[in-house]
Design a protein around this motif. Structure first.
Motif, PDB file in Angstrom:
ATOM      1  N   CYS A 259      95.860  95.041  -1.875  1.00 38.97           N
ATOM      2  CA  CYS A 259      95.655  93.922  -2.184  1.00 38.97           C
ATOM      3  C   CYS A 259      96.921  92.839  -1.452  1.00 38.97           C
ATOM      4  O   CYS A 259      97.212  91.812  -1.772  1.00 38.97           O
ATOM      5  CB  CYS A 259      96.682  93.734  -3.995  1.00 38.97           C
ATOM      6  N   ASN A 260      96.904  92.848  -0.260  1.00 36.04           N
ATOM      7  CA  ASN A 260      97.277  92.085   0.237  1.00 36.04           C
ATOM      8  C   ASN A 260      96.480  90.442   0.540  1.00 36.04           C
ATOM      9  O   ASN A 260      96.109  90.289   0.930  1.00 36.04           O
ATOM     10  CB  ASN A 260      96.725  92.534   2.243  1.00 36.04           C
ATOM     11  N   GLY A 261      97.328  89.665   0.298  1.00 39.97           N
ATOM     12  CA  GLY A 261      96.675  88.443  -0.394  1.00 39.97           C
ATOM     13  C   GLY A 261      96.003  87.820  -1.073  1.00 39.97           C
ATOM     14  O   GLY A 261      95.620  87.050  -1.266  1.00 39.97           O
ATOM     15  N   GLY A 262      96.320  88.472  -2.149  1.00 46.65           N
ATOM     16  CA  GLY A 262      95.779  88.269  -3.373  1.00 46.65           C
ATOM     17  C   GLY A 262      94.480  89.133  -3.662  1.00 46.65           C
ATOM     18  O   GLY A 262      93.579  89.291  -2.742  1.00 46.65           O
ATOM     19  N   CYS A 263      93.924  89.232  -4.748  1.00 46.87           N
ATOM     20  CA  CYS A 263      93.524  90.366  -5.143  1.00 46.87           C
ATOM     21  C   CYS A 263      92.473  89.803  -6.775  1.00 46.87           C
ATOM     22  O   CYS A 263      93.812  89.589  -7.129  1.00 46.87           O
ATOM     23  CB  CYS A 263      93.147  92.153  -5.060  1.00 46.87           C
ATOM     24  N   GLN A 264      91.471  90.593  -7.293  1.00 48.41           N
ATOM     25  CA  GLN A 264      91.622  89.841  -8.586  1.00 48.41           C
ATOM     26  C   GLN A 264      91.306  91.792  -9.320  1.00 48.41           C
ATOM     27  O   GLN A 264      91.076  92.542  -8.693  1.00 48.41           O
ATOM     28  CB  GLN A 264      89.801  89.678  -8.502  1.00 48.41           C
ATOM     29  N   ALA A 265      91.737  91.736 -10.705  1.00 47.22           N
ATOM     30  CA  ALA A 265      91.914  92.661 -10.998  1.00 47.22           C
ATOM     31  C   ALA A 265      91.231  92.347 -13.010  1.00 47.22           C
ATOM     32  O   ALA A 265      91.727  91.309 -13.194  1.00 47.22           O
ATOM     33  CB  ALA A 265      93.417  93.146 -11.236  1.00 47.22           C
TER      34      ALA A 265
END
Ligand SMILES: *[C@@H]1O[C@H](CO)[C@@H](O)[C@H](O)[C@H]1NC(C)=O
Ligand SMILES: *[C@@H]1O[C@H](CO)[C@@H](O)[C@H](O)[C@H]1NC(C)=O
Length: 377
Positions: A259-265
Motif C-alpha cells: 500500500c505504498n503511497g496509500g490505497c483504498q480498503a
C-alpha cells in the motif's frame, strides 16, 4: 457508573439489540476432517473478489474460512436461521423450502406458507459465487434480530444454491453495508431498524473473539464501553457503499511493505482474511517468510511465529498493529498467514476481514459515516 447509565437507557427504551455470534467450524476444517479439503479447493478455488463484482446481482463469496454466525428469525411464528453477518454486502437471504439443490439440505429452509405475515413479490434475486450461483425470489416478512422485530423486511428466498453452500455452517447472509450496493435496491435490515426507530443510535459494533467459541457479539444501536479500553479511533469513510476507508500504508518495522503511497480498503466481517493485490501480498508474505502454495494459501513454518514481526496498518494517521499470533493460524496441515492475494477491478484493492477485525472492537457509525476502532478490553 457509565456502564450503569447505558444499561438504564437501553432497558428504558428496549433498544439494546444484541446478537451473540457463534464461532463455528469453518468449511475448511469440516472438509479437512473428512479428508476432502484438497479436492474441494481444486474444484472451488478461492476468488476473493467474486463477492464484489458489480453485476447488478447480489454479491457472494466462496470463502472457506468464515466461522462467525448469529441466529435471526423470519416470519410469524418465527423460523430460525444461522446467519453470516456481513458488512461487505447489503442483502438478506435465506434458503427456502422451494430450494431444489442438494446443498440446501441440512440447512434451515424458510417456508413462506407457514408464516401469516409473509408477502410474496415477483422480483427475482440471483447471487454469483464464481463457481455457481444462488437464485430465488424476494418476499417481505417480519425479521426478528436480537429479539427486536423489523416489520416488512425484504429478503431473498433461495430456489437453487451452488454445491459449495452445502459446506457452510450458516444458512444465509444478512448484509450490513449501504443500500447503494444492495441487489434490487432492497432495503437492508439495519436501514429499516434506523427508519423504524428500533435503534437508539445509528451505529452498530462488532466484537469477534479469537479463541472462545462464545462471547463474540454484534451490537445494533450501541457502543458498549465494556468491550474496549482507551480511545476510539475514528476513520472517515471514503465511500458510502461498503465501509470503505483510505489506508495510508502497511509497514513492518517502520518500512513500507505494501500500500505504498496509500490505497483504498474495506472493513468486511464477511471475509475471513486480509486480502490485497497479489504483488503487495507476495511482498508482505516474503517479509514474513511465507510462501504461496498450489491452493493459494500463504504457508509458513509454525516454528517461526515467535520471531515474526508485527504488521502495521495505518488508517487516517492511526497505526494499528497486528501481532503474528493474530495473523498466523495453525491448522491440521501446518501454519499459514491470514494475508491472501487477489487483484480487484474495483474501487478498493484491500479487504480488512476477520483476521484484522478480531484485533479491535469495531464500530460502524452510520450517523456520521465513520468506522471506529478501539483496543479490546
Ligand atoms: C405475480 O405475477 C402474477 C402473474 O403474472 C400475478 O398474478 C401476481 O399478481 C403477481 N404478484 C405480485 C405480488 O406482484
Ligand atoms: C463520529 O461520531 C463519533 C461518535 O459520536 C464521534 O466521536 C466522532 O468524532 C465523529 N466523527 C466525525 C468525523 O464526525
Amino acid at each position: 457508573m457509565k456502564q450503569f447509565l447505558i444499561l438504564c437507557v437501553c432497558v428504558a427504551l428496549s433498544q439494546c439489540i444484541r446478537v451473540p455470534l457463534i464461532k463455528g467450524k469453518t468449511a475448511r476444517q469440516r472438509l479437512q476432517e473428512k479428508g476432502l479439503w484438497e479436492e474441494y479447493r481444486k474444484e472451488n478455488p478461492y476468488v476473493p473478489w467474486i463477492k464484489f463484482v458489480q453485476t447488478g446481482q447480489e454479491s457472494m463469496t466462496n470463502d472457506a474460512d468464515l466461522c462467525y454466525y448469529g441466529v435471526i428469525s423470519i416470519g410469524t411464528p418465527p423460523q430460525s436461521f444461522n446467519i453470516l453477518m456481513d458488512t461487505g454486502s447489503s442483502n438478506l437471504w435465506v434458503p427456502s423450502v422451494y430450494c431444489s439443490s442438494q446443498s440446501c439440505q441440512g440447512h434451515n429452509m424458510f417456508n413462506p406458507q407457514q408464516s401469516s405475515t409473509f408477502q410474496s413479490t415477483n422480483e427475482s434475486i440471483s447471487v454469483q459465487y464464481g463457481t455457481g450461483s444462488m437464485t430465488g425470489y424476494m418476499g417481505y416478512d417480519t425479521v426478528t434480530v436480537g429479539g427486536i422485530a423489523v416489520q416488512n423486511q425484504i429478503f431473498g428466498l433461495s430456489e437453487t444454491e451452488a454445491p459449495f453452500m452445502g459446506t457452510m455452517t450458516w444458512d444465509g447472509i444478512m448484509g450490513l453495508a449501504y443500500q447503494a450496493i444492495s441487489s434490487d435496491s432492497a432495503t437492508p435490515v439495519f436501514d429499516n431498524m434506523m427508519s423504524q426507530n428500533l435503534v437508539a443510535e445509528d451505529v452498530f459494533s462488532v466484537y469477534l473473539s479469537s479463541n472462545e467459541q462464545q462471547g463474540s457479539m454484534l451490537l445494533l444501536g450501541e457502543i458498549d464501553p465494556s468491550y474496549y479500553t482507551g480511545s476510539i479511533y475514528w476513520i472517515p469513510l471514503s465511500s458510502e457503499s461498503y465501509y470503505q476507508v483510505t489506508m495510508d500504508s502497511i509497514t513492518i518495522n517502520g518500512q513500507v511493505v505494501a500500500c505504498n503511497g496509500g490505497c483504498q480498503a474495506i472493513v468486511d466481517t464477511g471475509t475471513s482474511f486480509i486480502i490485497g493485490p497479489s504483488s503487495d501480498v507476495s511482498n508482505l508474505n516474503a517479509y514474513l517468510g511465507a510462501q504461496t502454495d498450489q491452493y493459494g494459501d500463504s504457508v509458513v513454518s509454525c516454528n517461526s511465529i515467535q520471531s515474526m514481526p508485527s504488521v502495521t496498518f495505518t488508517l487516517n494517521g492511526y497505526a494499528f498493529s497486528l501481532p503474528p499470533s493474530s495473523f498466523v493460524s495453525q491448522g491440521n496441515s501446518g501454519c499459514m498467514t491470514g494475508f491472501s492475494g487477489g487483484d480487484f477491478g474495483s474501487s478498493f484493492s484491500w479487504i480488512l476481514g476477520d483476521v484484522f477485525i478480531r484485533n479491535w472492537y469495531t464500530i460502524f457509525n452510520r450517523a456520521n459515516n465513520t468506522v471506529g476502532l478501539a483496543s479490546l478490553s
